[in-house]
Design a protein around this motif. Structure first.
Motif, PDB file in Angstrom:
ATOM      1  N   GLY A 139     -22.153 -23.931  -5.013  1.00  0.00           N
ATOM      2  CA  GLY A 139     -21.213 -23.931  -3.890  1.00  0.00           C
ATOM      3  C   GLY A 139     -20.218 -22.797  -3.889  1.00  0.00           C
ATOM      4  N   LEU A 140     -20.462 -21.738  -4.657  1.00  0.00           N
ATOM      5  CA  LEU A 140     -19.517 -20.624  -4.732  1.00  0.00           C
ATOM      6  C   LEU A 140     -20.126 -19.363  -4.139  1.00  0.00           C
ATOM      7  N   ILE A 141     -19.487 -18.829  -3.104  1.00  0.00           N
ATOM      8  CA  ILE A 141     -19.905 -17.575  -2.487  1.00  0.00           C
ATOM      9  C   ILE A 141     -18.754 -16.591  -2.691  1.00  0.00           C
ATOM     10  N   ILE A 142     -18.938 -15.676  -3.613  1.00  0.00           N
ATOM     11  CA  ILE A 142     -17.838 -14.831  -4.054  1.00  0.00           C
ATOM     12  C   ILE A 142     -17.867 -13.469  -3.359  1.00  0.00           C
ATOM     13  N   ILE A 143     -16.760 -13.137  -2.719  1.00  0.00           N
ATOM     14  CA  ILE A 143     -16.564 -11.816  -2.126  1.00  0.00           C
ATOM     15  C   ILE A 143     -15.695 -11.018  -3.106  1.00  0.00           C
ATOM     16  N   PRO A 144     -16.214  -9.959  -3.685  1.00  0.00           N
ATOM     17  CA  PRO A 144     -15.506  -9.273  -4.773  1.00  0.00           C
ATOM     18  C   PRO A 144     -14.145  -8.701  -4.363  1.00  0.00           C
ATOM     19  N   THR A 145     -13.231  -8.706  -5.314  1.00  0.00           N
ATOM     20  CA  THR A 145     -11.945  -8.034  -5.150  1.00  0.00           C
ATOM     21  C   THR A 145     -12.067  -6.615  -5.712  1.00  0.00           C
ATOM     22  N   LYS A 146     -11.102  -5.770  -5.379  1.00  0.00           N
ATOM     23  CA  LYS A 146     -11.118  -4.403  -5.904  1.00  0.00           C
ATOM     24  C   LYS A 146      -9.702  -3.925  -6.165  1.00  0.00           C
ATOM     25  N   VAL A 147      -9.584  -2.934  -7.020  1.00  0.00           N
ATOM     26  CA  VAL A 147      -8.283  -2.357  -7.347  1.00  0.00           C
ATOM     27  C   VAL A 147      -8.037  -1.151  -6.448  1.00  0.00           C
ATOM     28  N   VAL A 148      -6.877  -1.134  -5.806  1.00  0.00           N
ATOM     29  CA  VAL A 148      -6.460   0.020  -5.008  1.00  0.00           C
ATOM     30  C   VAL A 148      -5.314   0.713  -5.737  1.00  0.00           C
ATOM     31  N   ASN A 149      -5.488   2.003  -6.007  1.00  0.00           N
ATOM     32  CA  ASN A 149      -4.463   2.786  -6.685  1.00  0.00           C
ATOM     33  C   ASN A 149      -4.218   4.080  -5.904  1.00  0.00           C
ATOM     34  N   GLN A 150      -3.464   4.968  -6.475  1.00  0.00           N
ATOM     35  CA  GLN A 150      -3.145   6.214  -5.769  1.00  0.00           C
ATOM     36  C   GLN A 150      -4.391   7.028  -5.428  1.00  0.00           C
ATOM     37  N   ALA A 151      -5.414   6.913  -6.257  1.00  0.00           N
ATOM     38  CA  ALA A 151      -6.615   7.726  -6.067  1.00  0.00           C
ATOM     39  C   ALA A 151      -7.446   7.289  -4.862  1.00  0.00           C
ATOM     40  N   ASN A 152      -7.391   6.000  -4.513  1.00  0.00           N
ATOM     41  CA  ASN A 152      -8.257   5.520  -3.431  1.00  0.00           C
ATOM     42  C   ASN A 152      -7.523   4.824  -2.292  1.00  0.00           C
ATOM     43  N   VAL A 153      -6.191   4.852  -2.308  1.00  0.00           N
ATOM     44  CA  VAL A 153      -5.442   4.120  -1.294  1.00  0.00           C
ATOM     45  C   VAL A 153      -5.671   4.676   0.110  1.00  0.00           C
ATOM     46  N   LEU A 161       0.828  -1.207   0.000  1.00  0.00           N
ATOM     47  CA  LEU A 161       0.000   0.000   0.000  1.00  0.00           C
ATOM     48  C   LEU A 161       0.863   1.259   0.000  1.00  0.00           C
ATOM     49  N   GLY A 162       1.984   1.214   0.732  1.00  0.00           N
ATOM     50  CA  GLY A 162       2.901   2.349   0.732  1.00  0.00           C
ATOM     51  C   GLY A 162       3.500   2.587  -0.642  1.00  0.00           C
ATOM     52  N   ALA A 163       3.810   1.488  -1.346  1.00  0.00           N
ATOM     53  CA  ALA A 163       4.370   1.606  -2.692  1.00  0.00           C
ATOM     54  C   ALA A 163       3.355   2.195  -3.666  1.00  0.00           C
ATOM     55  N   VAL A 164       2.098   1.805  -3.508  1.00  0.00           N
ATOM     56  CA  VAL A 164       1.034   2.370  -4.344  1.00  0.00           C
ATOM     57  C   VAL A 164       0.880   3.859  -4.048  1.00  0.00           C
ATOM     58  N   LYS A 165       0.901   4.196  -2.776  1.00  0.00           N
ATOM     59  CA  LYS A 165       0.707   5.589  -2.374  1.00  0.00           C
ATOM     60  C   LYS A 165       1.818   6.491  -2.904  1.00  0.00           C
ATOM     61  N   GLU A 166       3.056   6.008  -2.890  1.00  0.00           N
ATOM     62  CA  GLU A 166       4.171   6.832  -3.353  1.00  0.00           C
ATOM     63  C   GLU A 166       4.356   6.773  -4.868  1.00  0.00           C
ATOM     64  N   GLY A 167       3.617   5.883  -5.527  1.00  0.00           N
ATOM     65  CA  GLY A 167       3.705   5.793  -6.980  1.00  0.00           C
ATOM     66  C   GLY A 167       4.727   4.802  -7.500  1.00  0.00           C
ATOM     67  N   SER A 168       5.362   4.038  -6.609  1.00  0.00           N
ATOM     68  CA  SER A 168       6.332   3.035  -7.051  1.00  0.00           C
ATOM     69  C   SER A 168       5.645   1.835  -7.692  1.00  0.00           C
ATOM     70  N   PHE A 169       4.405   1.529  -7.243  1.00  0.00           N
ATOM     71  CA  PHE A 169       3.587   0.481  -7.842  1.00  0.00           C
ATOM     72  C   PHE A 169       2.377   1.134  -8.501  1.00  0.00           C
ATOM     73  N   VAL A 170       1.917   0.549  -9.576  1.00  0.00           N
ATOM     74  CA  VAL A 170       0.733   1.069 -10.269  1.00  0.00           C
ATOM     75  C   VAL A 170      -0.501   0.902  -9.404  1.00  0.00           C
ATOM     76  N   SER A 171      -0.683  -0.304  -8.867  1.00  0.00           N
ATOM     77  CA  SER A 171      -1.879  -0.615  -8.098  1.00  0.00           C
ATOM     78  C   SER A 171      -1.717  -1.989  -7.460  1.00  0.00           C
ATOM     79  N   THR A 172      -2.696  -2.349  -6.667  1.00  0.00           N
ATOM     80  CA  THR A 172      -2.739  -3.694  -6.100  1.00  0.00           C
ATOM     81  C   THR A 172      -4.180  -4.158  -6.088  1.00  0.00           C
ATOM     82  N   VAL A 173      -4.386  -5.439  -6.378  1.00  0.00           N
ATOM     83  CA  VAL A 173      -5.727  -6.026  -6.367  1.00  0.00           C
ATOM     84  C   VAL A 173      -5.940  -6.645  -4.988  1.00  0.00           C
ATOM     85  N   VAL A 174      -6.892  -6.110  -4.261  1.00  0.00           N
ATOM     86  CA  VAL A 174      -7.087  -6.552  -2.880  1.00  0.00           C
ATOM     87  C   VAL A 174      -8.303  -7.461  -2.756  1.00  0.00           C
TER      88      VAL A 174
END
Length: 320
Positions: free
Chosen positions: A289-303, A247-260
């Motif tokens: 038998g599938l109960i899906i909890i959605p994933t989301k993209v975290v980037n600089q805009a919403n970190v 998350l720190g890398a996303v916030k500083e711009g070193s990573f594009v994003s992370t899928v959480v």
């Protein structure tokens, strides 16, 4: 497909709060993870919240002695022998554990999370769609690299369903683009090896211009290696999960994003689901038998917003 998307059934699962009065004294629910990782602390916080709402149950998160299928299977046997009434597990290697899972499922209700074992007699899987998460990561990489790039992926267990599905999803998303996933290096959840895998690629594969960390700890190891090599920002990175370093890398711009993912919800909703099932309510189990909890993209805009929400959930569980 009849799978349930958890965002749509949270209200239904909340009915489990009334099950405490119906629970038999001492019902024990166990949540077995695949290996020791900070990632699972969020699931543990979710379990604590569920336990505060269902105090008549004994709920626990357990780590296997080693991150192997054999260690997981032995732990499941021990838990059943000790009186566990229902169990949820993130399988290290579903393909070699089917017989062990079926042995457990013949004795108590068995559920899976994170990494499914669909060939077993588990009742349901509650967790992310790893294929969709992989696709999200691939789309992020394509958007970040319109002129293309050669990517290297890093993951814990190459044979685990969650790893295989994320990789397949990523490849599907980049198909037809100029982005290529050249290879994926596994480390068997050996953190030193996870770091050395990145170091080795940096030394031996100068053509690699992008990296993907498919497990929660892989992205921090990518960050460490790039920082040590002075290549932060010159290698495009998309990660998985919400490790503070990531998350720190996303916030500083070193990573594009992370899928959480939502391991907090796996722990919380997983325990509520098992409690409901033991209480006789099987209505929350979908046909497939599938109960899906959605994933989301975290980037600089919403970190920042994401981190604040994460802290609130953990603090709430701790207060309970």
């Amino acid at each position: 497909m009849n799978r349930i998307v958890m965002a749509a059934v949270t209200a239904s699962l909340a009915m489990g709060t009334g099950l405490a009065a119906q629970a038999e004294e001492g019902h024990k629910l166990s949540f077995v993870v695949n290996a020791a990782s900070d990632f699972w602390k969020l699931a543990e916080a979710g379990i604590k919240k569920a336990n505060a709402e269902l105090p008549d149950y004994d709920m626990e998160l357990r780590y296997p002695a080693q991150g192997t299928a054999a260690a997981q299977n032995a732990l499941m046997d021990d838990l059943v022998a000790a009186g566990t009434d229902a169990l949820m597990i993130s399988s290290v290697d579903p393909k070699t554990s089917t017989d062990a899972f079926n042995r457990i499922a013949a004795q108590i209700p068995l559920f899976t999370t994170d990494s499914d074992a669909p060939q077993s007699n588990r009742i349901a899987y509650l967790g992310s769609s790893n294929t969709e998460a992989g696709e999200q990561a691939g789309k992020e990489m394509v958007q970040a690299l319109p002129d293309g790039g050669k990517c290297m992926g890093f993951v814990g267990y190459l044979g685990a369903d969650n790893a295989r599905e994320r990789i397949e999803g990523f490849r599907k998303a980049v198909e037809g683009s100029k982005v290529e996933l050249v290879d994926v290096r596994g480390d068997d959840v050996d953190f030193a090896r996870a770091r050395s895998n990145v170091d080795d690629v940096l030394a031996a594969n100068p053509e690699i211009t992008c990296m993907v960390g498919f497990y929660s700890y892989n992205s921090p190891k990518i960050y460490e290696a790039l920082q040590a090599a002075g290549k932060l920002g010159s290698i495009t990175v998309v990660g998985f999960d919400e490790d503070p370093v990531t998350l720190g890398a996303v916030k500083e711009g070193s990573f594009v994003s992370t899928v959480v993912q939502q391991p907090f919800e796996w722990g919380y909703q997983g325990m509520k689901l098992m409690a409901a099932y033991l209480g006789g309510d099987k209505s929350q189990i979908p046909a497939d038998g599938l109960i899906i909890i959605p994933t989301k993209v975290v980037n600089q805009a919403n970190v920042d917003e994401f981190q604040a929400d994460l802290k609130a959930k953990i603090d709430s569980a701790s207060a309970g």
